[in-house]
Design a protein around this motif. Sequence first.
Motif, PDB file in Angstrom:
ATOM      1  N   ARG A   1       7.458  -5.371  -4.044  1.00  0.00           N
ATOM      2  CA  ARG A   1       6.186  -6.060  -4.257  1.00  0.00           C
ATOM      3  C   ARG A   1       6.330  -7.364  -5.028  1.00  0.00           C
ATOM      4  O   ARG A   1       5.447  -8.206  -4.971  1.00  0.00           O
ATOM      5  CB  ARG A   1       5.194  -5.129  -4.960  1.00  0.00           C
ATOM      6  N   ASN A   2       7.425  -7.543  -5.750  1.00  0.00           N
ATOM      7  CA  ASN A   2       7.597  -8.778  -6.513  1.00  0.00           C
ATOM      8  C   ASN A   2       8.478  -9.798  -5.790  1.00  0.00           C
ATOM      9  O   ASN A   2       8.834 -10.812  -6.365  1.00  0.00           O
ATOM     10  CB  ASN A   2       8.176  -8.468  -7.901  1.00  0.00           C
ATOM     11  N   VAL A   3       8.817  -9.545  -4.528  1.00  0.00           N
ATOM     12  CA  VAL A   3       9.673 -10.436  -3.754  1.00  0.00           C
ATOM     13  C   VAL A   3       8.795 -11.289  -2.838  1.00  0.00           C
ATOM     14  O   VAL A   3       7.896 -10.780  -2.180  1.00  0.00           O
ATOM     15  CB  VAL A   3      10.680  -9.631  -2.899  1.00  0.00           C
ATOM     16  N   THR A   4       9.066 -12.593  -2.809  1.00  0.00           N
ATOM     17  CA  THR A   4       8.365 -13.475  -1.885  1.00  0.00           C
ATOM     18  C   THR A   4       9.075 -13.410  -0.543  1.00  0.00           C
ATOM     19  O   THR A   4      10.224 -13.829  -0.413  1.00  0.00           O
ATOM     20  CB  THR A   4       8.362 -14.930  -2.404  1.00  0.00           C
ATOM     21  N   LEU A   5       8.407 -12.848   0.441  1.00  0.00           N
ATOM     22  CA  LEU A   5       8.968 -12.702   1.783  1.00  0.00           C
ATOM     23  C   LEU A   5       8.247 -13.671   2.707  1.00  0.00           C
ATOM     24  O   LEU A   5       7.020 -13.629   2.820  1.00  0.00           O
ATOM     25  CB  LEU A   5       8.800 -11.262   2.270  1.00  0.00           C
ATOM     26  N   ASP A   6       9.009 -14.549   3.362  1.00  0.00           N
ATOM     27  CA  ASP A   6       8.350 -15.591   4.144  1.00  0.00           C
ATOM     28  C   ASP A   6       9.032 -15.940   5.465  1.00  0.00           C
ATOM     29  O   ASP A   6       8.543 -16.768   6.212  1.00  0.00           O
ATOM     30  CB  ASP A   6       8.209 -16.863   3.303  1.00  0.00           C
TER      31      ASP A   6
ATOM     32  N   THR B   1       0.777  -1.244   0.000  1.00  0.00           N
ATOM     33  CA  THR B   1       0.000   0.000   0.000  1.00  0.00           C
ATOM     34  C   THR B   1       0.806   1.290   0.000  1.00  0.00           C
ATOM     35  O   THR B   1       0.250   2.350  -0.273  1.00  0.00           O
ATOM     36  CB  THR B   1      -0.962   0.035   1.205  1.00  0.00           C
ATOM     37  N   GLN B   2       2.090   1.230   0.294  1.00  0.00           N
ATOM     38  CA  GLN B   2       2.881   2.457   0.359  1.00  0.00           C
ATOM     39  C   GLN B   2       3.871   2.498  -0.800  1.00  0.00           C
ATOM     40  O   GLN B   2       4.634   1.553  -1.025  1.00  0.00           O
ATOM     41  CB  GLN B   2       3.602   2.560   1.704  1.00  0.00           C
ATOM     42  N   SER B   3       3.865   3.614  -1.514  1.00  0.00           N
ATOM     43  CA  SER B   3       4.648   3.723  -2.751  1.00  0.00           C
ATOM     44  C   SER B   3       6.160   3.528  -2.589  1.00  0.00           C
ATOM     45  O   SER B   3       6.783   2.975  -3.495  1.00  0.00           O
ATOM     46  CB  SER B   3       4.353   5.040  -3.458  1.00  0.00           C
ATOM     47  N   PRO B   4       6.805   3.930  -1.505  1.00  0.00           N
ATOM     48  CA  PRO B   4       8.253   3.689  -1.409  1.00  0.00           C
ATOM     49  C   PRO B   4       8.626   2.200  -1.432  1.00  0.00           C
ATOM     50  O   PRO B   4       9.769   1.848  -1.692  1.00  0.00           O
ATOM     51  CB  PRO B   4       8.652   4.317  -0.075  1.00  0.00           C
TER      52      PRO B   4
END
Length: 140
Positions: A69-74, A61-64
């Motif tokens: 957004r394309n990284v899978t963080l788990d 939701t935040q532009s910075p």
Amino acid sequence: MDDISDILTNEARPKADSTITVRVIKSFEYRTHRSLVLHHLNLESTTAADLKKTILQTIQTQSPWKPYRNVTLDTFKLYTHAHGSKTTNLIVNLDHDEWIIQDEDKTLADLGFENETEVSFFNRDAYEKFKLNPETKWDP
């Protein structure tokens, strides 16, 4: 009461109103990361799953945070506590795999978080590959 200068910063705030720093890692090789500082976090009621949801919502939701957004963080791994020793790696501990958060249903306090704790958030597969060959591709 003790003089305020005698109180360590990790003990200066209650666990119900703490500040933590999350190092969101995009690339280990290029040391690409961005820090997210979360204030007024209740470590006694917030679970690791809740923390993950908060971070992912911030990224979406935040532009910075658009490049993340394309990284899978788990995966979470404790980086350091206030007044603790830090690793020579600037974004993640490559030792102490026991610091990797396994149970996301536990509260942050039960996982050892306290005020001013720093934690890394990353893709577990990328971490494991980097551990096998921990060379950076970025030169200062």
